[in-house]
Enzyme design. Structure first.
Site, PDB file in Angstrom:
ATOM      1  N   GLY A  32      48.300  17.227  31.087  1.00  0.00           N
ATOM      2  CA  GLY A  32      48.565  18.658  31.010  1.00  0.00           C
ATOM      3  C   GLY A  32      47.983  19.382  32.205  1.00  0.00           C
ATOM      4  O   GLY A  32      48.674  20.110  32.912  1.00  0.00           O
ATOM      5  N   HIS A  61      41.525  12.597  54.377  1.00  0.00           N
ATOM      6  CA  HIS A  61      40.064  12.657  54.411  1.00  0.00           C
ATOM      7  C   HIS A  61      39.380  11.732  53.422  1.00  0.00           C
ATOM      8  O   HIS A  61      38.261  11.282  53.675  1.00  0.00           O
ATOM      9  CB  HIS A  61      39.578  14.089  54.152  1.00  0.00           C
ATOM     10  CG  HIS A  61      39.891  15.026  55.265  1.00  0.00           C
ATOM     11  ND1 HIS A  61      39.295  16.256  55.366  1.00  0.00           N
ATOM     12  CD2 HIS A  61      40.743  14.931  56.322  1.00  0.00           C
ATOM     13  CE1 HIS A  61      39.757  16.882  56.441  1.00  0.00           C
ATOM     14  NE2 HIS A  61      40.654  16.091  57.029  1.00  0.00           N
ATOM     15  N   GLY A  70      41.474  15.414  32.876  1.00  0.00           N
ATOM     16  CA  GLY A  70      41.021  14.237  32.138  1.00  0.00           C
ATOM     17  C   GLY A  70      41.554  12.954  32.732  1.00  0.00           C
ATOM     18  O   GLY A  70      40.854  11.936  32.799  1.00  0.00           O
ATOM     19  N   GLU A  71      42.777  13.001  33.209  1.00  0.00           N
ATOM     20  CA  GLU A  71      43.402  11.828  33.797  1.00  0.00           C
ATOM     21  C   GLU A  71      42.682  11.424  35.087  1.00  0.00           C
ATOM     22  O   GLU A  71      42.475  10.242  35.353  1.00  0.00           O
ATOM     23  CB  GLU A  71      44.882  12.107  34.049  1.00  0.00           C
ATOM     24  CG  GLU A  71      45.682  12.325  32.769  1.00  0.00           C
ATOM     25  CD  GLU A  71      45.419  13.666  32.065  1.00  0.00           C
ATOM     26  OE1 GLU A  71      45.694  13.746  30.858  1.00  0.00           O
ATOM     27  OE2 GLU A  71      44.940  14.627  32.708  1.00  0.00           O
ATOM     28  N   ASP A  77      49.875  11.033  29.766  1.00  0.00           N
ATOM     29  CA  ASP A  77      49.794  11.241  28.334  1.00  0.00           C
ATOM     30  C   ASP A  77      51.077  11.957  27.932  1.00  0.00           C
ATOM     31  O   ASP A  77      52.009  12.073  28.738  1.00  0.00           O
ATOM     32  CB  ASP A  77      48.526  12.021  27.952  1.00  0.00           C
ATOM     33  CG  ASP A  77      48.544  13.471  28.422  1.00  0.00           C
ATOM     34  OD1 ASP A  77      49.505  13.879  29.113  1.00  0.00           O
ATOM     35  OD2 ASP A  77      47.593  14.199  28.116  1.00  0.00           O
TER      36      ASP A  77
END
Length: 177
Positions: free
Chosen positions: A71, A103, A75-76, A8
């Site tokens: 940021g 892992h 959210g990503e 973003d």
């Protein structure tokens, strides 16, 4: 290796830096945007496309990984993990980058562009790309459980140790009094 990038506005500077750095390292970069700064842009637009690119190419047997940037990266990561076949890990250190691959066989990582220096985040990406999955049975089993749930929505069975009345000293829940 092909590396898909999405971000973003908060991750735009790092994404642009990574595009050049990855190309210099011999990787093929697929930049899903954004391409200009827009403080009101929506990260799902770009991060879902990056994750879709990784999932589609891996399904075809191609060597692809992805990086999504925001940021904080939270959210990503959530957006990328909505794509079937994607295992996206939030990375904030070299150790988390290593463990994501070793892992979890993570195929996408998320980093917070406002939380780390450009140099640190570049190193996290470098470590992620260079670290192989161990292929250990326990990790394969756990990833399989996640993949099965992703497609069937059936929860994996509980182990005996999670059942009421289980006594490790007795050997099984049936032996407990």
């Amino acid at each position: 290796m092909r590396v898909h990038l999405g971000s973003d506005h908060a991750g735009l500077e790092l994404k642009d830096h990574l595009t050049a750095w990855l190309t210099d390292q011999g990787h093929e970069v697929v930049d899903h945007g954004p391409f200009v700064f827009d403080a009101l842009d929506d990260y799902p637009v770009f991060c879902l496309r990056a994750a879709e690119g990784v999932a589609a190419e891996q399904a075809e047997g191609l060597d692809s990984l992805g990086v999504v940037i925001g940021g904080s990266g939270n959210g990503e990561q959530i957006a990328a993990n909505k794509v079937i076949g994607v295992r996206c890990a939030l990375v904030w250190s070299e150790e988390t980058a290593v463990l994501a691959r070793e892992h979890n066989d993570a195929n996408v990582i998320s980093v917070g562009g406002r939380l780390h220096s450009l140099e640190d985040m570049t190193r996290f990406v470098e470590v992620f790309l260079r670290t192989p999955f161990t292929g250990e049975e326990r990790h394969v089993r756990r990833i399989g459980q996640l993949g099965d749930y992703e497609t069937t929505r059936d929860l994996p069975p509980l182990p005996a140790s999670a059942l009421p009345g289980y006594d490790a000293g007795a050997g099984s829940a049936d032996d407990a009094s």
